[in-house]
Motif scaffolding. Structure first.
Motif, PDB file in Angstrom:
ATOM      1  N   THR A   1       0.805  -1.226   0.000  1.00 16.82           N
ATOM      2  CA  THR A   1       0.000   0.000   0.000  1.00 16.82           C
ATOM      3  C   THR A   1       0.839   1.277   0.000  1.00 16.82           C
ATOM      4  N   TRP A   2       1.842   1.328   0.895  1.00 16.34           N
ATOM      5  CA  TRP A   2       2.592   2.580   1.030  1.00 16.34           C
ATOM      6  C   TRP A   2       3.326   2.951  -0.255  1.00 16.34           C
TER       7      TRP A   2
ATOM      8  N   ALA B   1       1.098   4.638  -2.721  1.00 17.10           N
ATOM      9  CA  ALA B   1       0.949   6.066  -2.421  1.00 17.10           C
ATOM     10  C   ALA B   1       2.177   6.841  -2.882  1.00 17.10           C
TER      11      ALA B   1
ATOM     12  N   MET C   1     -10.592   8.850   1.892  1.00  8.01           N
ATOM     13  CA  MET C   1     -11.491   7.818   2.404  1.00  8.01           C
ATOM     14  C   MET C   1     -12.891   8.351   2.706  1.00  8.01           C
TER      15      MET C   1
ATOM     16  N   ASP D   1      -7.072  -0.876  10.584  1.00  2.00           N
ATOM     17  CA  ASP D   1      -7.539   0.316   9.881  1.00  2.00           C
ATOM     18  C   ASP D   1      -6.593   1.493  10.098  1.00  2.00           C
ATOM     19  N   GLN D   2      -6.067   1.596  11.328  1.00  2.00           N
ATOM     20  CA  GLN D   2      -5.117   2.684  11.605  1.00  2.00           C
ATOM     21  C   GLN D   2      -3.855   2.497  10.773  1.00  2.00           C
TER      22      GLN D   2
ATOM     23  N   PHE E   1      -3.581   0.834   7.948  1.00  2.00           N
ATOM     24  CA  PHE E   1      -3.887   1.059   6.529  1.00  2.00           C
ATOM     25  C   PHE E   1      -4.003   2.546   6.230  1.00  2.00           C
ATOM     26  N   TYR E   2      -4.622   3.260   7.154  1.00  2.00           N
ATOM     27  CA  TYR E   2      -4.794   4.707   6.931  1.00  2.00           C
ATOM     28  C   TYR E   2      -3.433   5.373   6.727  1.00  2.00           C
ATOM     29  N   LEU E   3      -2.491   5.083   7.613  1.00  2.00           N
ATOM     30  CA  LEU E   3      -1.166   5.710   7.511  1.00  2.00           C
ATOM     31  C   LEU E   3      -0.421   5.212   6.272  1.00  2.00           C
ATOM     32  N   GLU E   4      -0.513   3.905   6.009  1.00  2.00           N
ATOM     33  CA  GLU E   4       0.200   3.359   4.850  1.00  2.00           C
ATOM     34  C   GLU E   4      -0.372   3.911   3.540  1.00  2.00           C
ATOM     35  N   SER E   5      -1.669   4.177   3.529  1.00  2.00           N
ATOM     36  CA  SER E   5      -2.280   4.694   2.302  1.00  2.00           C
ATOM     37  C   SER E   5      -1.860   6.136   2.032  1.00  2.00           C
ATOM     38  N   ARG E   6      -1.202   6.779   3.026  1.00  2.00           N
ATOM     39  CA  ARG E   6      -0.629   8.118   2.797  1.00  2.00           C
ATOM     40  C   ARG E   6       0.815   8.010   2.294  1.00  2.00           C
ATOM     41  N   GLY E   7       1.328   6.784   2.278  1.00  2.00           N
ATOM     42  CA  GLY E   7       2.705   6.587   1.843  1.00  2.00           C
ATOM     43  C   GLY E   7       3.681   6.403   2.992  1.00  2.00           C
ATOM     44  N   VAL E   8       3.164   6.148   4.177  1.00  2.00           N
ATOM     45  CA  VAL E   8       4.049   5.927   5.323  1.00  2.00           C
ATOM     46  C   VAL E   8       4.429   4.440   5.356  1.00  2.00           C
ATOM     47  N   PRO E   9       5.732   4.119   5.330  1.00  2.00           N
ATOM     48  CA  PRO E   9       6.157   2.714   5.323  1.00  2.00           C
ATOM     49  C   PRO E   9       5.688   1.984   6.592  1.00  2.00           C
TER      50      PRO E   9
ATOM     51  N   ILE F   1       7.360   2.570  10.040  1.00  2.00           N
ATOM     52  CA  ILE F   1       7.122   3.921  10.567  1.00  2.00           C
ATOM     53  C   ILE F   1       5.667   4.042  11.033  1.00  2.00           C
TER      54      ILE F   1
ATOM     55  N   ARG G   1       5.420   2.535  14.343  1.00  2.93           N
ATOM     56  CA  ARG G   1       5.993   3.408  15.375  1.00  2.93           C
ATOM     57  C   ARG G   1       5.036   4.551  15.716  1.00  2.93           C
ATOM     58  N   LEU G   2       4.457   5.151  14.684  1.00  2.00           N
ATOM     59  CA  LEU G   2       3.512   6.256  14.933  1.00  2.00           C
ATOM     60  C   LEU G   2       2.316   5.774  15.744  1.00  2.00           C
TER      61      LEU G   2
END
Lengths: 245, 356
Positions: A74-75, A78, A86, B304-305, B307-315, B318, B321-322
């Motif tokens: 996914t990442w 992006a 969403m 879901d949390q 996926f939300y971060l990963e869908s912004r491009g966060v590996p 990371i 960790r967040l």
């Protein structure tokens, strides 16, 4: 110039086939609206393109400028230039928007020299309260604040192609105008392409679709220009739900 | 002497899930810790007056380890006079320097009417030190006194801890007990607060993070023995690799505890498939007209949390960790400001990043 090419995409969720072969091509600067009744598979389409766990692609392909999107985690999708707005943005307790954007930019090797300034400018553009930037993402945000937050991220991250899953749901008229206008501006200013998934056409007052596709029972049953949205507004989906059987 | 005593067993409820069965007291001989005290000028007592304060807050011995501590304590006593505010944080640092030692540090905080004090107590050892620390801290907060205590466990991987925190709060007093548990092999803390005066309040807060084969074990008591008393407990932790954590907590409201408010929350993140956590909240209420709640969760990071971060491009690493820092955020927010917070943060990052 970028192209998102979806070919014969088939997706199942929990063993049930939801998408039965979707084919769509979205180029830079184009706005494609995918409209359909509840249960047509609209949200499944957005989730599958972004690789949400639980959405199993059983056939077809998705390519961004020739790169195999479905092979990426996914990442990386992006980072490659896709962005999902969403329908129900997830609350992430204790994690600030500024942290998320900062890490997202690091992953793109695109650190903004003055991220906070950019965030503040973009926030002002869509009337997003900058106080919220330093609060936990989406936690205790109103429906309008959540969608403004999603739009703000899109504006800062500047994707090649954005997928907007029911941007209009839960939005009051002011928030809808601000968010839709910002997306429209992005298609003009940075040439962003947009796949706009929606049930209603009220979004299109600010965000003008070039193409409208009707999704029913997991298939695109008709494609056309903006006039198709007007027809749906007038006649509803009944005829298409029937046609898809 | 200690070898003659019969150790408790996991058959007893209060020792259930513990590793007490692995303890062999014959491996340890009584010894001392290396201890420094900073900021104690004006409040630290020494000699017989210090020893005489033992028992100020702990009137009965909760178990044999508390008893052993009471029999041969290494006492640090802090006494703050009526209406005094001790502006400097008292920092006590204990180091376990060698293997084969059992040590009984005893901290007594005696806060007189309307006084205020902040105390940080750190426990450290190197990873190769096979020893046992049996610390007891007892707090007596007189009317309207305000006591803040922060225990930081940074013990090495082979050091055991079986500890007690006991606090008694009189009328309108406020006691805040914080625990940060990062170290130790098996590290247990029994934390008990008794609110015996009307309007007394207490907060108990813990952050724990176990990795490797560590086990963190907490037993808590919020005992409301007077009207209009208030307690709020928040324990949040994470377990990684094949580590374990146990939380069992009791809110007890006696028939005198009318109009009491008591809250208890325990949440543990399981960051690896092999990690294990147990959470057992309990209520025992003998009166009406109280407001009480408890919540407990054990589970992995919310998909879901992530996926939300990963869908912004966060590996993924990371994003993890967040989310973990976000999870600990409300605990870190409550911790008293101290020079040790940055170090705690770094250790949590190191634990998240490291694989064993």
């Amino acid at each position: 110039m970028s192209t998102l090419e979806i070919r014969d995409l088939q997706v199942s969720v929990g063993g049930t086939q939801i998408l039965n072969g979707i084919t769509l091509t979205i180029n830079s600067g184009e706005v494609h609206a995918v409209m359909g009744p509840n249960g047509a598979g609209k949200s499944t389409l957005s989730a599958a393109i972004m690789g949400k766990p639980g959405y199993e692609v059983t056939g077809g392909s998705v390519k961004l400028d020739g790169q195999d999107v479905l092979a990426m985690p996914t990442w990386q999708r992006a980072v490659a230039g896709l962005h999902l707005v969403m329908q129900y943005p997830t609350e992430v307790p204790g994690v600030k928007l500024s942290e998320v954007l900062s890490e997202a930019l690091v992953a793109r090797h695109a650190t903004l020299p003055n991220l906070n300034k950019t965030i503040n400018e973009e926030a002002a553009r869509i009337s997003f309260d900058t106080e919220l930037v330093n609060r936990a993402v989406n936690v205790d945000f109103s429906g309008g604040e959540k969608k403004r937050n999603e739009t703000l991220q899109l504006a800062v991250l500047k994707p090649k192609i954005a997928i907007l899953d029911e941007l209009d749901s839960g939005l009051d008229i002011d928030a809808l105008r601000d968010c839709a206008k910002r997306v429209e501006d992005a298609t003009n200013e940075t040439g962003m392409g947009a796949l706009v998934i929606t049930h209603y056409s009220r979004l299109f007052e600010e965000l003008k679709p070039d193409f409208v596709h009707i999704l029913a029972k997991g298939r695109i049953v008709k494609s056309g220009g903006p006039e198709l949205a007007d027809e749906l507004e007038r006649d509803g989906y009944a005829a298409y739900a029937e046609a898809a059987k | 002497m200690t070898t003659a005593l019969e150790l408790p067993s996991t058959e007893e409820e209060i020792w259930r899930y513990s590793r007490i069965n692995e303890l062999d007291m014959s491996k340890f001989a009584s010894g001392k810790l290396t201890t420094t005290v900073e900021g104690g000028e004006g409040v630290q007592l020494t000699g017989a007056v210090a020893t005489a304060l033992v028992g100020s807050g702990m009137h009965v011995q909760p178990d044999m380890f508390a008893q052993m501590n009471t029999d041969t304590p290494d006492v640090i006593a802090l006494q703050i006079g009526k209406n005094k505010v001790h502006t400097q944080t008292v920092v006590i640092t204990h180091s376990v320097d060698k293997s084969g030692v059992v040590a009984y540090p005893r901290l007594v905080i005696d806060a007189a009417e309307n006084s205020e004090i902040v105390v940080v107590e750190r426990f450290t050892s190197a990873d190769n030190v096979h020893s046992l620390v049996v610390p007891v801290v007892e707090v007596h907060a007189a009317q309207s006194a305000r006591v803040t205590y922060l225990a930081i466990n940074e013990l090495g991987k082979n050091t055991w801890q079986i500890g007690h925190q006991v606090a008694v709060g009189e009328r309108d007093s406020n006691v805040r007990l914080f625990t940060v548990a990062l170290g130790g092999d098996y590290a247990r803390m029994r934390a008990e607060v008794r609110l015996v005066g009307q309007g007394a309040s207490a907060q108990q807060t813990a952050l724990y993070f176990a990795d490797g084969t560590q086990m963190h074990d907490f037993r808590t008591l919020q005992s409301h023995e007077a009207p209009r008393t208030h307690s709020d407990l928040l324990f949040k932790g994470a377990v990684k690799d094949t580590s374990k954590s146990v939380y069992t907590g009791l809110i007890k409201i006696t028939e005198n505890g009318t109009k009491t408010e008591a809250f208890q929350t325990n949440r543990t993140l399981t960051l690896s498939r092999g990690a294990w956590a147990e959470s057992v909240p309990n209520l025992e209420i003998e009166t009406n007209d109280v407001k009480c709640s408890h919540a407990s969760t054990v589970g992995p990071i919310d998909d879901d949390q992530r996926f939300y971060l990963e869908s912004r491009g966060v590996p993924p690493e990371i994003a993890e960790r967040l989310v973990v820092f976000g999870f600990f955020d409300e605990v870190i927010d409550r911790l008293p400001q101290s020079e040790f917070l940055a170090g705690i943060r770094d250790k949590v990052i190191a634990k998240l990043g490291g694989t064993k």
